[in-house]
Design a protein around this motif. Structure first.
Motif, PDB file in Angstrom:
ATOM      1  N   GLY A  31       0.942  -1.310  -0.078  1.00 23.67           N
ATOM      2  CA  GLY A  31      -0.047  -0.152   0.010  1.00 23.67           C
ATOM      3  C   GLY A  31       0.803   1.360  -0.028  1.00 23.67           C
ATOM      4  N   ARG A  32       2.158   0.962  -0.047  1.00 27.44           N
ATOM      5  CA  ARG A  32       2.814   2.356  -0.186  1.00 27.44           C
ATOM      6  C   ARG A  32       2.969   2.816  -1.606  1.00 27.44           C
ATOM      7  NH1 ARG A  32       6.261  -1.423   2.617  1.00 27.44           N
ATOM      8  NH2 ARG A  32       7.542  -1.478   1.242  1.00 27.44           N
ATOM      9  N   GLU A  33       2.122   3.838  -1.511  1.00 26.03           N
ATOM     10  CA  GLU A  33       1.923   4.463  -2.915  1.00 26.03           C
ATOM     11  C   GLU A  33       3.292   4.681  -3.693  1.00 26.03           C
ATOM     12  OE1 GLU A  33      -0.346   8.300  -4.495  1.00 26.03           O
ATOM     13  OE2 GLU A  33      -1.788   6.593  -3.984  1.00 26.03           O
ATOM     14  N   LEU A  34       4.029   5.718  -3.157  1.00 22.25           N
ATOM     15  CA  LEU A  34       5.416   6.229  -3.709  1.00 22.25           C
ATOM     16  C   LEU A  34       6.155   4.937  -4.188  1.00 22.25           C
ATOM     17  CD1 LEU A  34       6.193   9.400  -1.827  1.00 22.25           C
ATOM     18  CD2 LEU A  34       5.136   9.173  -4.443  1.00 22.25           C
ATOM     19  N   ASP A  35       6.467   3.939  -3.277  1.00 20.91           N
ATOM     20  CA  ASP A  35       7.295   2.830  -3.558  1.00 20.91           C
ATOM     21  C   ASP A  35       6.530   2.057  -4.606  1.00 20.91           C
ATOM     22  OD1 ASP A  35       8.917   3.317  -1.316  1.00 20.91           O
ATOM     23  OD2 ASP A  35       8.063   2.012   0.064  1.00 20.91           O
ATOM     24  N   GLY A  36       5.250   1.927  -4.619  1.00 21.28           N
ATOM     25  CA  GLY A  36       4.718   1.195  -5.797  1.00 21.28           C
ATOM     26  C   GLY A  36       4.844   1.755  -7.063  1.00 21.28           C
ATOM     27  N   LEU A  37       4.578   3.246  -7.134  1.00 22.32           N
ATOM     28  CA  LEU A  37       4.758   3.781  -8.314  1.00 22.32           C
ATOM     29  C   LEU A  37       6.402   3.917  -8.880  1.00 22.32           C
ATOM     30  CD1 LEU A  37       2.100   6.529  -7.832  1.00 22.32           C
ATOM     31  CD2 LEU A  37       1.814   4.554  -9.208  1.00 22.32           C
ATOM     32  N   ALA A  38       7.022   3.978  -7.845  1.00 11.24           N
ATOM     33  CA  ALA A  38       8.745   3.954  -8.316  1.00 11.24           C
ATOM     34  C   ALA A  38       9.190   2.831  -8.840  1.00 11.24           C
ATOM     35  CB  ALA A  38       9.319   4.480  -7.009  1.00 11.24           C
ATOM     36  N   ALA A  39       8.590   1.684  -8.405  1.00  9.77           N
ATOM     37  CA  ALA A  39       8.953   0.376  -9.059  1.00  9.77           C
ATOM     38  C   ALA A  39       8.308   0.131 -10.096  1.00  9.77           C
ATOM     39  CB  ALA A  39       8.365  -0.551  -7.987  1.00  9.77           C
ATOM     40  N   LEU A  40       7.242   0.596 -10.567  1.00  8.43           N
ATOM     41  CA  LEU A  40       6.365   0.759 -11.666  1.00  8.43           C
ATOM     42  C   LEU A  40       7.472   1.649 -12.809  1.00  8.43           C
ATOM     43  CD1 LEU A  40       4.325   0.140 -13.868  1.00  8.43           C
ATOM     44  CD2 LEU A  40       2.925   1.892 -13.058  1.00  8.43           C
ATOM     45  N   GLY A  41       7.563   2.825 -12.244  1.00 12.05           N
ATOM     46  CA  GLY A  41       8.684   3.817 -13.143  1.00 12.05           C
ATOM     47  C   GLY A  41       9.978   3.005 -13.511  1.00 12.05           C
ATOM     48  N   GLU A  42      10.527   2.446 -12.539  1.00  6.45           N
ATOM     49  CA  GLU A  42      11.719   1.593 -12.584  1.00  6.45           C
ATOM     50  C   GLU A  42      11.749   0.539 -13.922  1.00  6.45           C
ATOM     51  OE1 GLU A  42      15.279  -0.403 -10.131  1.00  6.45           O
ATOM     52  OE2 GLU A  42      13.287  -0.557  -9.242  1.00  6.45           O
ATOM     53  N   ASP A  43      10.657  -0.248 -13.781  1.00  6.32           N
ATOM     54  CA  ASP A  43      10.308  -1.345 -14.795  1.00  6.32           C
ATOM     55  C   ASP A  43      10.065  -0.645 -16.089  1.00  6.32           C
ATOM     56  OD1 ASP A  43      10.964  -3.190 -13.062  1.00  6.32           O
ATOM     57  OD2 ASP A  43       8.641  -3.912 -12.594  1.00  6.32           O
ATOM     58  N   LEU A  44       9.600   0.461 -16.015  1.00  8.73           N
ATOM     59  CA  LEU A  44       9.181   1.075 -17.508  1.00  8.73           C
ATOM     60  C   LEU A  44      10.628   1.613 -18.062  1.00  8.73           C
ATOM     61  CD1 LEU A  44       5.949   3.080 -16.865  1.00  8.73           C
ATOM     62  CD2 LEU A  44       6.190   1.305 -18.240  1.00  8.73           C
ATOM     63  N   LEU A  45      11.503   1.984 -17.257  1.00  7.03           N
ATOM     64  CA  LEU A  45      12.703   2.758 -17.830  1.00  7.03           C
ATOM     65  C   LEU A  45      13.582   1.466 -18.043  1.00  7.03           C
ATOM     66  CD1 LEU A  45      13.637   5.200 -15.172  1.00  7.03           C
ATOM     67  CD2 LEU A  45      12.932   5.604 -17.272  1.00  7.03           C
ATOM     68  N   LYS A  46      13.431   0.278 -17.533  1.00  3.61           N
ATOM     69  CA  LYS A  46      14.144  -1.002 -17.936  1.00  3.61           C
ATOM     70  C   LYS A  46      13.774  -1.253 -19.206  1.00  3.61           C
ATOM     71  CE  LYS A  46      15.107  -2.754 -13.223  1.00  3.61           C
ATOM     72  NZ  LYS A  46      14.823  -3.670 -12.187  1.00  3.61           N
ATOM     73  N   LEU A  47      12.470  -1.433 -19.407  1.00  8.21           N
ATOM     74  CA  LEU A  47      11.706  -1.748 -20.693  1.00  8.21           C
ATOM     75  C   LEU A  47      12.288  -0.643 -21.709  1.00  8.21           C
ATOM     76  CD1 LEU A  47       9.834  -3.292 -22.097  1.00  8.21           C
ATOM     77  CD2 LEU A  47       7.983  -1.678 -21.460  1.00  8.21           C
ATOM     78  N   ALA A  48      12.587   0.445 -21.589  1.00  5.71           N
ATOM     79  CA  ALA A  48      12.906   1.647 -22.295  1.00  5.71           C
ATOM     80  C   ALA A  48      14.229   1.266 -22.879  1.00  5.71           C
ATOM     81  CB  ALA A  48      12.945   2.977 -21.850  1.00  5.71           C
ATOM     82  N   ASP A  49      15.283   0.704 -21.898  1.00  3.55           N
ATOM     83  CA  ASP A  49      16.447   0.143 -22.129  1.00  3.55           C
ATOM     84  C   ASP A  49      16.754  -1.137 -22.829  1.00  3.55           C
ATOM     85  OD1 ASP A  49      17.984   2.317 -21.356  1.00  3.55           O
ATOM     86  OD2 ASP A  49      18.392   1.424 -19.157  1.00  3.55           O
ATOM     87  N   CYS A  50      15.561  -1.648 -23.199  1.00  7.15           N
ATOM     88  CA  CYS A  50      15.549  -3.061 -23.977  1.00  7.15           C
ATOM     89  C   CYS A  50      14.907  -2.911 -25.224  1.00  7.15           C
ATOM     90  CB  CYS A  50      14.794  -3.875 -22.938  1.00  7.15           C
ATOM     91  SG  CYS A  50      15.528  -4.553 -21.575  1.00  7.15           S
ATOM     92  N   THR A  51      14.775  -1.584 -25.862  1.00  4.68           N
ATOM     93  CA  THR A  51      14.209  -1.629 -27.156  1.00  4.68           C
ATOM     94  C   THR A  51      15.303  -1.460 -28.304  1.00  4.68           C
ATOM     95  OG1 THR A  51      14.167   0.604 -26.748  1.00  4.68           O
ATOM     96  CG2 THR A  51      12.229  -0.450 -26.224  1.00  4.68           C
ATOM     97  N   GLU A  52      16.422  -2.167 -28.206  1.00  3.35           N
ATOM     98  CA  GLU A  52      17.586  -2.230 -29.235  1.00  3.35           C
ATOM     99  C   GLU A  52      18.044  -0.742 -29.751  1.00  3.35           C
ATOM    100  OE1 GLU A  52      16.059  -4.677 -31.949  1.00  3.35           O
ATOM    101  OE2 GLU A  52      15.310  -6.528 -30.601  1.00  3.35           O
ATOM    102  N   GLY A  53      18.035   0.042 -28.671  1.00  5.05           N
ATOM    103  CA  GLY A  53      18.793   1.238 -29.153  1.00  5.05           C
ATOM    104  C   GLY A  53      17.771   2.334 -29.806  1.00  5.05           C
ATOM    105  N   ARG A  54      16.581   2.079 -29.931  1.00  6.64           N
ATOM    106  CA  ARG A  54      15.588   2.978 -30.567  1.00  6.64           C
ATOM    107  C   ARG A  54      15.162   4.012 -29.623  1.00  6.64           C
ATOM    108  NH1 ARG A  54      11.764  -1.640 -32.528  1.00  6.64           N
ATOM    109  NH2 ARG A  54      12.234  -2.315 -30.514  1.00  6.64           N
ATOM    110  N   THR A  55      15.263   3.603 -28.371  1.00 10.39           N
ATOM    111  CA  THR A  55      15.143   4.689 -27.350  1.00 10.39           C
ATOM    112  C   THR A  55      15.808   4.490 -26.064  1.00 10.39           C
ATOM    113  OG1 THR A  55      13.342   5.857 -25.989  1.00 10.39           O
ATOM    114  CG2 THR A  55      13.141   3.458 -26.018  1.00 10.39           C
TER     115      THR A  55
END
Length: 69
Positions: A31-55
Motif C-alpha cells: 500500500g505504499r503508493e510512492l514505493d509502488g509507483l517508483a517500482a513501476l517507473g523503474e520497470d518502465l525505464l528498464k523496458l525503455a533500455d531493452c528496445t534495441e537502441g531505438r529509445t
C-alpha cells in the motif's frame, strides 16, 4: 469521426489498464503508493533500455518531463 471515437475508446481502455497495473504495484508494496509507483517507473525505464537502441531511459524521462509541463 469513427476513427477518432475508436482512438478515444482505446486510450480510455489503456488508461484503465495502466491504473490497474499501478494499483497492483502499490499493493505489492504493502500500500505504499510512492514505493509502488517508483517500482513501476523503474520497470518502465528498464523496458525503455531493452528496445534495441531505438529509445533510452533518458529519452523517456525527457519526453515525460515535456508532457507533464
Amino acid at each position: 469521426m469513427a476513427m477518432a471515437a475508436d482512438t478515444f475508446k482505446a486510450r480510455q481502455q489503456l488508461h484503465g489498464d495502466l491504473a490497474e497495473l499501478a494499483s497492483r504495484y502499490i499493493e505489492h508494496h504493502q500500500g505504499r503508493e510512492l514505493d509502488g509507483l517508483a517500482a513501476l517507473g523503474e520497470d518502465l525505464l528498464k523496458l525503455a533500455d531493452c528496445t534495441e537502441g531505438r529509445t533510452s531511459w533518458l529519452s523517456l524521462l525527457t519526453r515525460l518531463q515535456r508532457l507533464s509541463g
